[in-house]
Design a protein around this motif. Structure first.
Motif, PDB file in Angstrom:
ATOM      1  N   TYR A  36     -29.396  65.783  76.014  1.00 56.41           N
ATOM      2  CA  TYR A  36     -29.465  65.896  76.821  1.00 56.41           C
ATOM      3  C   TYR A  36     -27.440  65.295  77.055  1.00 56.41           C
ATOM      4  O   TYR A  36     -26.800  66.391  78.146  1.00 56.41           O
ATOM      5  N   TYR A  49     -26.153  67.602  74.878  1.00 52.06           N
ATOM      6  CA  TYR A  49     -25.884  68.923  75.730  1.00 52.06           C
ATOM      7  C   TYR A  49     -24.357  68.965  77.388  1.00 52.06           C
ATOM      8  O   TYR A  49     -23.823  70.222  76.786  1.00 52.06           O
ATOM      9  N   TYR A  67     -31.637  73.772  71.776  1.00 51.68           N
ATOM     10  CA  TYR A  67     -31.465  74.976  73.276  1.00 51.68           C
ATOM     11  C   TYR A  67     -31.924  76.557  73.123  1.00 51.68           C
ATOM     12  O   TYR A  67     -32.460  76.972  74.160  1.00 51.68           O
ATOM     13  N   SER A 120     -24.465  67.721  67.043  1.00 52.90           N
ATOM     14  CA  SER A 120     -24.635  69.083  68.475  1.00 52.90           C
ATOM     15  C   SER A 120     -24.433  70.401  67.815  1.00 52.90           C
ATOM     16  O   SER A 120     -25.823  70.957  68.816  1.00 52.90           O
ATOM     17  N   GLU A 158     -27.426  72.728  69.820  1.00 56.31           N
ATOM     18  CA  GLU A 158     -27.217  74.101  70.803  1.00 56.31           C
ATOM     19  C   GLU A 158     -28.405  75.094  69.489  1.00 56.31           C
ATOM     20  O   GLU A 158     -29.051  76.104  70.453  1.00 56.31           O
TER      21      GLU A 158
END
Length: 211
Positions: A171, A174, A137, A130, A134
């Motif tokens: 995805y 996310y 993105y 994760s 992060e």
């Protein structure tokens, strides 16, 4: 570390009676994923506290169900979650379990390139899945690669290739991040900003002491 991270999952929302819109089985699966992901955190003491807090809350629910004397579907999942948390506690205390955050495989091409370039060692991502998502993105939203004309998929593929890893479900990860309950859902980016600012403060303090 947010020591309440496990008790803020949708699973706890269900067993606490706060959310009846989520499938219990799916919520339990997300809870298990949250526990496994938590184990990759470098803050071992923090992980132990988070697991202990979750165990305490689950034990409370388990005791309540036992006192009621009626077995329920929710009771089954509470006992499953409690058993899983205790097994993870045992593992982390006996073997200091380290769970790889991503399904990682060093590309042979990267290894060969490293040998051909002054024996530079491979650089791998060793944080949580994760955290990497992060970062990807964040870079994408800032538009700081090719003036923002590069797609998210291209940026993700580049990061994975550059770091010599294979990763799946960018995805999906996310989507899990979006489901976090805290006011700020970007745990990694927030911690990174905090640590960088703290480092600058320490550097300034050392400079003042040398004067």
């Amino acid at each position: 570390m947010n020591y309440l991270i496990l008790t803020e999952t949708e699973f706890f929302g269900l067993i606490n009676g706060n959310d009846e819109t989520i499938n219990l089985n799916a919520a339990y699966g997300c809870f298990v994923k949250a526990v496994v992901e938590l184990l990759s955190d470098n803050d071992t003491d923090g992980v132990k506290i988070a697991l202990a807090y979750a165990e305490n809350e689950l034990e409370y629910h388990n005791t309540q169900y036992l006192a009621g004397g009626v077995k329920s579907h929710t009771d089954l999942f509470v006992r499953k979650a409690l058993s899983f948390v205790r097994k993870m506690q045992k593992q982390i205390s006996t073997s200091r379990l380290q769970v790889p955050p991503l399904s990682t495989t060093i590309h042979s091409e990267c290894e060969k390139r490293n040998k051909d370039t002054d024996n530079i060692p491979a650089i791998r991502w060793t944080g949580k899945a994760s955290d990497l998502v992060e970062l990807i993105y964040g870079v994408s939203e800032m538009g700081c690669i090719n003036d923002g004309e590069t797609s998210l998929k291209e940026i993700a593929d580049y990061f994975y290739k550059m770091l010599g890893i294979q990763a799946k479900g960018c995805y999906n990860i996310y989507s899990d991040i979006k489901m976090r309950k805290n006011e700020s859902r970007t745990y990694f980016l927030d911690r990174a900003a905090e640590k960088v600012n703290r480092r600058m403060q320490l550097d300034e303090e050392r400079e003042r002491m040398r004067r």
